[in-house]
Design a protein around this motif. Structure first.
Motif, PDB file in Angstrom:
ATOM      1  N   ALA A 131      -8.838   8.023   4.655  1.00 30.90           N
ATOM      2  CA  ALA A 131      -8.017   7.442   3.596  1.00 30.90           C
ATOM      3  C   ALA A 131      -7.360   6.161   4.089  1.00 30.90           C
ATOM      4  O   ALA A 131      -7.256   5.927   5.309  1.00 30.90           O
ATOM      5  CB  ALA A 131      -6.943   8.436   3.140  1.00 30.90           C
ATOM      6  N   TYR A 135      -1.708   5.106   2.257  1.00 29.67           N
ATOM      7  CA  TYR A 135      -1.761   6.414   1.584  1.00 29.67           C
ATOM      8  C   TYR A 135      -1.391   7.513   2.559  1.00 29.67           C
ATOM      9  O   TYR A 135      -0.616   8.423   2.226  1.00 29.67           O
ATOM     10  CB  TYR A 135      -3.178   6.629   1.043  1.00 29.67           C
ATOM     11  CG  TYR A 135      -3.465   7.986   0.464  1.00 29.67           C
ATOM     12  CD1 TYR A 135      -3.170   8.272  -0.867  1.00 29.67           C
ATOM     13  CD2 TYR A 135      -4.066   8.989   1.233  1.00 29.67           C
ATOM     14  CE1 TYR A 135      -3.464   9.519  -1.413  1.00 29.67           C
ATOM     15  CE2 TYR A 135      -4.359  10.229   0.694  1.00 29.67           C
ATOM     16  CZ  TYR A 135      -4.063  10.491  -0.632  1.00 29.67           C
ATOM     17  OH  TYR A 135      -4.355  11.722  -1.176  1.00 29.67           O
ATOM     18  N   SER A 187      -8.014   8.721  -0.640  1.00 31.11           N
ATOM     19  CA  SER A 187      -7.035   7.851  -1.287  1.00 31.11           C
ATOM     20  C   SER A 187      -7.612   7.191  -2.528  1.00 31.11           C
ATOM     21  O   SER A 187      -6.866   6.694  -3.372  1.00 31.11           O
ATOM     22  CB  SER A 187      -6.539   6.771  -0.311  1.00 31.11           C
ATOM     23  OG  SER A 187      -7.601   5.922   0.119  1.00 31.11           O
TER      24      SER A 187
END
Length: 210
Positions: A131, A135, A187
């Motif tokens: 991710a 995030y 994310s």
């Protein structure tokens, strides 16, 4: 086909454990994470605290091929095993536990080099969850009640530790797309989106086998 195994590698803060739990819930199977440590402790006779203290932590020197030549799984009373440093014993006990769990039941296994331990298992699907850093910082800050700077430090430390451990004990590179069947950015698509894509990927794999 109901004997599928799913292994999930993950960046710290990416929600990889959440993906594993959600996937297991959809499939109606168990998700092994910390539970794997308890399983390894029970089988090997070591106390659970030993496994927690050595969980996904790298060592400085370990000749894997040499040890594998002298250690037979389940041989916790054999001389080669008894003579090993404690962290080596923990690694091999977890390796053994992973293989036994996969033989026993379909499941999801989070972390702990499970993809490597099950490299010969044709029904194993290996996934890596990553991710964006922002995030992950937001997730870690919220979950661990840390400032953004401390959350970032925790992420860098955890990722470095996981990479060192994985790269040291396996013949692959942690986080490298070539080491997995599927890599997903949580994310961008969220936890449930990751689960959707994993199941879609498995469905296509099943079709290809027919």
């Amino acid at each position: 086909m109901n004997n599928h195994i799913y292994t999930i590698g993950r960046e710290f803060g990416s929600g990889g454990k959440d993906v594993g739990v959600a996937l297991a819930k959809r499939l109606g199977v168990k998700c092994y994470d910390k539970e794997l440590l308890a399983e390894a402790a029970k089988e090997s006779g070591f106390c659970a605290e030993i496994f927690e203290n050595h969980d996904e932590k790298p060592t400085n020197s370990f000749l894997y091929s040499l040890v594998m030549d002298t250690y037979s799984f389940g041989g916790y009373s054999s001389a080669p095993f008894l003579d090993m440093p404690l962290n080596h014993k923990v690694f091999l006990a977890q390796f053994d536990a992973i293989k036994k769990i996969a033989e026993k039941e379909p499941c999801v296994i989070v972390g702990r080099f499970a993809d490597y331990a099950l490299a010969d298992n044709e029904n194993c699907l290996n996934i890596f969850i990553h991710a964006d850093l922002d995030y992950r910082i937001a997730r870690v800050s919220k979950n661990l009640d840390l400032t953004a700077n401390k959350a970032k430090d925790a992420i860098v430390k955890a990722d470095k530790q996981r990479a060192s451990y994985y790269n040291y004990y396996t013949s692959k590179k942690w986080g490298d797309s070539k080491s997995y069947h599927l890599t997903l950015d949580s994310s961008r698509i969220g936890i449930e989106g990751c689960v959707d894509l994993i199941l879609t990927y498995r469905e296509h794999m099943n079709k290809m086998k027919k």
